[in-house]
Scaffold this active site. Structure first.
Site: not given
Ligand code: OSB
Ligand code: MG
Length: 368
Positions: A188, A213, A238, A262, A290
Site C-alpha cells: 500500500d 494499493e 483506496d 472503507k 481499516g
Molecule cells: O491506507 O489502508 C490505509 C490506516 C490508517 C489510514 C490509512 C490506512 C491504514 C491502514 C491500517 O492500512 C489498516 C488497519 O486498520 O489495520
Molecule cells: Mg490504503
C-alpha cells in the site's frame, strides 16, 4: 426512528506500536464516538477522521465542527425511515464523508438494538467469520520489516500488507517475499507516487503480490488506468473511491481491478453496500480496509466484510494489534485460521466500557 439527543466524544488513544505510512508516523489515534439516543436507547458510531489531514482532508476537528453545527442539527427530531435516510438530510453538506459515516453508523446500531437484529443480518451478511490480515507500517529497515512480519505470522495472520513509499518499496517487498515465498502479500503506497516515479515499482510485478494499493494521487483515476496497463498485478484503489460513482468510473476506465471499501471514506454503510453491490454485479472483488478503528468501528467492519463479494482478507486485525485499552468491553481475537468472528449481538454487538471511554476522551458535547 427519531433521534432526541446526540453525544459526541473526541477520543485520543495510544497505539500498541507506532504506525508509519507514506504520509507520516503516528503514536496515538484520534476519533469521534457518536452516541445517538431514541427513547433512552443508545446507538454508537465511530468517525475515523484522525488528528492530522494526512490520509484525507478530514480531521477530528473538522468532523467535530461538521457534526456539531450541521449534521446532528439536521437529523435531530426528524422522522427517519431507515439509517440511510439520514443521508437525505445530510445532502446539503458537501464531502465530509467520515463525519457522515459516523452518524449513520450510530443509527444502524440503534435500529439493530431496537429490532434485536445484528448488523450482519441487517446488511445481508453471509458469513459468521471473516478472513483477515495485518497492515504493517514502514519499519526501520527491510530486515526489521521481515522480523515484524515474522511476529504477525506467528500470531496466525496469513495475509500481510506492507506500507511502501519511494525509496522504501521494492527492496522491502523482495525481502519479505524471499523470506516467505508463498505468503499472501500486498503493498500500500497511500498515493506516494506519480505516473513517472511509479516506474520504479515495476519489479513488484514479479513478486506474485495480491495487489498494489493506491500508488497514485487520490484524485487521479486516469493515471491509475494508464499505470494498470503496465502491471499485470491488480491495482486496488483506496483513497480514490469516495462513492459508488467513483467505483463505476474507475472500473469502466480500467483504473483498478480490485476495490478497498472503507465505511468512513465512502460516507457510510449505505454507500459501502452500494459499492459492494456494484462490484459484485461486475465481477470485481472487494475487501474491507481499516482505519485503526476502536472496537466500535471494528464491529462494523466485521459485519460489512461478511457480505458475499468481500473475497480478499480485510485489514481488520485483532483488537490487541491496536489498543491495550479499547473502549468496548468486547475484544476481537484471531482464530487459528486467520479469521475473526462476526459479532452476532443486536446492532454492532458491542457495549461501551465507560471507564475506558472516560480515559480516552479529550472533550465531549451533548446536543441539543
Ligand atoms: O491506507 O489502508 C490505509 C490506516 C490508517 C489510514 C490509512 C490506512 C491504514 C491502514 C491500517 O492500512 C489498516 C488497519 O486498520 O489495520
Ligand atoms: Mg490504503
Amino acid at each position: 426512528m427519531k433521534i432526541s439527543r446526540v453525544n459526541l466524544y473526541h477520543l485520543r488513544m495510544t497505539l500498541q506500536t507506532p504506525f508509519e505510512t507514506s504520509f507520516g508516523r503516528i503514536q496515538t489515534r484520534d476519533s469521534i464516538l457518536i452516541e445517538a439516543f431514541e427513547d433512552g436507547l443508545a446507538g454508537y458510531g465511530e468517525c475515523v477522521a484522525d488528528r492530522d489531514p494526512g490520509y484525507s482532508y478530514e480531521t477530528a476537528e473538522t468532523a467535530w465542527h461538521v457534526l456539531r453545527d450541521f449534521l446532528v442539527p439536521a437529523v435531530l427530531g426528524k422522522d427517519l425511515d431507515s439509517p440511510a435516510a439520514m443521508q437525505v438530510h445530510a445532502k446539503f453538506v458537501r464531502g465530509h464523508s467520515m463525519a457522515k459515516s459516523g452518524l449513520e453508523m450510530a443509527l444502524w446500531d440503534l435500529q439493530g438494538k431496537r429490532e434485536g437484529r445484528s448488523l450482519c443480518e441487517m446488511l445481508g451478511g453471509v458469513r459468521t467469520k471473516v478472513e483477515v490480515g495485518v497492515s504493517v507500517g514502514i519499519q526501520e529497515s527491510a530486515q526489521a520489516l521481515v522480523q515484524t512480519v515474522d511476529g504477525y505470522l506467528a500470531q496466525g495472520y496469513s495475509r500481510i500488507k506492507i506500507k511502501i513509499k519511494p525509496g522504501r518499496d521494492v527492496a522491502e517487498a523482495q525481502a519479505v517475499r524471499r523470506a516467505y515465498p508463498n505468503l499472501r502479500l500486498q503493498v500500500d503506497a497511500n498515493s506516494a507516487y506519480s505516473l513517472e516515479t511509479a516506474s520504479n515499482l515495476l519489479p513488484l510485478d514479479d513478486l506474485g503480490l495480491l495487489l498494489i494499493e493506491q500508488p497514485l494521487a487520490e484524485d487521479d483515476l486516469w493515471d491509475h488506468s494508464r499505470l494498470q496497463k503496465r502491471f499485470s498485478t491488480p491495482i486496488c484503489l483506496d483513497e480514490s473511491i469516495l462513492s459508488v460513482r467513483h467505483a463505476r468510473q474507475a472500473l469502466e476506465m480500467g483504473a483498478c481491478k480490485i476495490i478497498n471499501i472503507k465505511v468512513g471514506r465512502v460516507g457510510g454503510l449505505s454507500e459501502a453496500i452500494a459499492i459492494h453491490d456494484l462490484c459484485q454485479a461486475r465481477g470485481t472483488p472487494v475487501w474491507c480496509g481499516g482505519m485503526l478503528e476502536t472496537g466500535v468501528g471494528r464491529a462494523a467492519n466485521l459485519a460489512l466484510a461478511s457480505l458475499p463479494d468481500f473475497r480478499l482478507p480485510g485489514d481488520i486485525s485483532a483488537s490487541d494489534r491496536y489498543y491495550a485499552d479499547d473502549i468496548t468491553h468486547q475484544r476481537f481475537t484471531l482464530n487459528p485460521d486467520s479469521t475473526i468472528d462476526v459479532p452476532d449481538g443486536p446492532g454492532l454487538g458491542v457495549t461501551i466500557d465507560s471507564t475506558a471511554l472516560e480515559r480516552a476522551t479529550l472533550k465531549s458535547l451533548s446536543l441539543p
